[in-house]
Design a protein around this motif. Structure first.
Motif, PDB file in Angstrom:
ATOM      1  N   SER B  43     -16.159  31.422  26.795  1.00 57.09           N
ATOM      2  CA  SER B  43     -16.686  31.385  28.168  1.00 57.09           C
ATOM      3  C   SER B  43     -17.451  32.659  28.481  1.00 57.09           C
ATOM      4  O   SER B  43     -18.485  32.635  29.156  1.00 57.09           O
ATOM      5  CB  SER B  43     -15.548  31.227  29.172  1.00 57.09           C
ATOM      6  N   ASP B 156     -19.420  24.477  29.913  1.00 57.00           N
ATOM      7  CA  ASP B 156     -18.164  25.131  29.527  1.00 57.00           C
ATOM      8  C   ASP B 156     -17.017  24.147  29.714  1.00 57.00           C
ATOM      9  O   ASP B 156     -16.548  23.949  30.824  1.00 57.00           O
ATOM     10  CB  ASP B 156     -17.952  26.390  30.376  1.00 57.00           C
ATOM     11  N   GLU B 157     -16.587  23.540  28.632  1.00 55.49           N
ATOM     12  CA  GLU B 157     -15.514  22.543  28.673  1.00 55.49           C
ATOM     13  C   GLU B 157     -15.681  21.582  29.848  1.00 55.49           C
ATOM     14  O   GLU B 157     -14.768  21.424  30.669  1.00 55.49           O
ATOM     15  CB  GLU B 157     -14.148  23.234  28.773  1.00 55.49           C
TER      16      GLU B 157
HETATM   17 MG   LIG Z   1     -13.168  29.334  28.617  1.00 54.62          MG
END
Ligand SMILES: [Mg+2]
Ligand SMILES: Nc1ncnc2c1ncn2[C@@H]1O[C@H](COP(=O)(O)OP(=O)(O)OP(=O)(O)O)[C@@H](O)[C@H]1O
Lengths: 251, 251
Positions: B43, B156-157
């Motif tokens: 991240s 991000d995910e």
């Molecule tokens: Mg992360």
């Protein structure tokens, strides 16, 4: 759902009235007039030539201090919530003033500015301002940093983040502060008028000297209705202006 | 010619080195997955490329322009929890990036509507985010990022908070939309299958400080189908990556 809430509200009021009636019948109307006696005395109160002008004057004069408190308190609260230096400077004053009740300030303010409009505006302003400042500060501090990051990653400028994230996030809290602030303002105004024996507060004073407490309770009921009516009005404004908030909380 | 070039990125939080001299390249139209253990720095790397976190050193160059430490220009970000603005309807959320850029209301809503329909939300223009399911919210999040027509999409995910069925559906949707409007994608994930299913290339990261353990070119042709998850080659790659990560964690 809506109907259910209304029924419970009415049920609650009826229960209180029954309790009040029982207590009043037990203690006598010199101490506690019963709702029935109050209802009988109310027409006389409402037709008193002094009543409506006193009520109008009180609300009118209160609005000046109240609106000033919102005009100063909202920007100040936002500034405190979003800026560390402003917070550090103002916070001690806010904590100090918020614990001092309006009643404690009345004698000092009378000495300083007499009993006129300036005094009344000032007492309402002081009693309302710090409540508004503190609640807006808390709300402004709690604005989601993640949403601010979202805005930033879409390259929003500082002003755009204020306009598109901070302000809308604060919106419901502004309306709550306005609502609760109004109650503080009204209380301060009545306190001030009772001290100087003028206006609606003066009527309350006089009614207190009466042999029966029925007229006094009548005035108190009117005061409660004014306050409940005004807050309900603001609640509706809030529901209309911030539908995302109202429909989420079911209000 | 679209191209992302990230060179020599280092980042230390306090005394903890999270990224040490990391570089990566993405070619036009390439879908790259970043895979690695929790807390390794994926991240952080993505937010440095996005411009939300400043790097200690290194450069991010997108389409020939040095964008190190700046947000906006050419990048669209999809956040894990969708992170929609609760005070904006679905279509207003999608139009946010255009509004920040100063695109007029009629035009931005028209363009937002195109993406709203592209992600399959026709009829939900005026829904508030809290009225949408998690999967629908993330569709809005994807549309919001596509709507500014970035050359690089950062995710991000994005499906990390969704249930398995919804995730499978959204993976297919994402590929469909991306094939309609190809662009570079950096997609952070914990899911080995997800990475293999979606990406052209996978960067497998070590535990903190993150470095690339292995770079895997995914050999499957597009359009891909669910049954490729049973392909022996798919299973072999899945095992290979999983062992790679396990060895690194035990080392
Ligand atoms: Mg992360
Ligand atoms: N703002 C910060 N301040 C201090 N440490 C941070 C900060 N942000 C991240 N870290 C640390 O940096 C490391 C990497 O964090 P990062 O969020 O990039 O990991 P990640 O690979 O995305 O993990 P996950 O897969 O769990 O999301 C972690 O150890 C985290 O604790």
């Amino acid at each position: 759902m809506q109907l259910g809430r209304l029924t419970t509200n009415i049920l609650g009021i009826v229960l209180v009235l029954i309790l009040w009636q029982a207590v009043g019948m037990h203690l006598g109307d010199a101490l506690v007039a019963t709702p029935v006696q109050v209802a009988k005395a109310l027409p006389e109160t409402l037709t008193d030539p002094e009543f409506w002008p006193a009520l109008g004057l009180m609300i009118g004069q209160m609005m000046i201090g109240y609106l000033l408190a919102l005009a100063v308190g909202i920007p100040l609260g936002i500034a405190m919530g979003r800026s560390r230096p402003v917070f550090t400077v103002v916070k001690p004053w806010a904590s100090m003033f918020i614990v001092v009740s309006a009643a404690a300030l009345v004698p000092l303010l009378i000495i300083l500015m007499g009993r006129g409009l300036l005094f009344r505006t000032c007492i309402v302003f002081v009693a309302t301002l710090w409540y508004v400042v503190v609640s807006i500060t808390e709300a402004a501090r709690a604005v989601s940093p993640r949403l601010l990051d979202v805005a930033k990653s879409f390259s929003a400028s500082d002003f755009q983040r204020f306009r598109f994230v901070i302000l809308p996030a604060l919106y419901p809290y502004l309306l709550i502060a306005a609502r609760i602030g109004l109650i503080h303002a009204l209380r301060a105004m009545v306190t001030a008028e009772m001290f100087i024996g003028a206006g609606f507060g003066g009527l309350l004073n006089n009614a207190g000297l009466d042999l029966s407490t029925a007229p006094l309770f009548g005035l108190i009921v009117v005061l409660m209705l004014v306050s409940a009516g005004a807050t309900e009005l603001l609640r509706r404004v809030a529901g209309r202006a911030a539908p995302w908030y109202a429909s989420r909380t079911g209000g | 010619m679209a191209h992302l070039s990230v060179t020599g990125i280092s980042k230390t939080f306090g005394t903890v080195p999270v990224l040490v001299d990391q570089s990566l390249e993405v070619e036009q139209g390439e879908f790259v997955a970043l895979l690695g253990p929790s807390g390794c720095g994926k991240s952080t790397l993505l937010q440095i490329i996005n411009g939300l976190i400043p790097a200690d050193s290194g450069r991010v160059v997108l389409d020939g322009e040095d964008i190190t430490g700046r947000t906006g220009s050419g990048r669209g970000m999809v956040f894990q929890g969708a992170d929609l603005f609760p005070w904006r309807t679905a279509i207003e959320n999608i139009a946010f990036g255009l509004q920040v850029k100063g695109v007029g209301k009629a035009e931005r809503l028209e363009r937002a509507r195109h993406y709203l329909e592209l992600v399959g939300l026709r009829g939900f223009e005026n829904a508030w985010p809290h009225q949408l399911s998690g999967g629908m919210q993330q569709r809005v999040g994807i549309a919001r990022a596509f709507c500014i027509q970035p050359s690089l999409l950062l995710m991000d995910e994005p499906f990390g908070a969704l249930d398995v069925q919804t995730r499978d559906i959204l993976q297919d949707e994402l590929v469909r939309i991306w094939e309609a409007e190809p662009k570079m994608v950096l997609f952070v994930t914990h899911g080995i299958e997800e990475a293999l299913y979606l990406a052209d290339r996978i960067l497998v990261f070590s535990k903190r400080p993150a470095r690339v353990l292995s770079e895997i070119k995914v050999p499957f042709a597009r359009p891909r189908h669910d049954d490729m998850k049973l392909d022996p080659e798919f299973l072999r790659l899945r095992r290979e990556i999983s062992e790679l990560l396990r060895h690194d964690l035990e080392a």
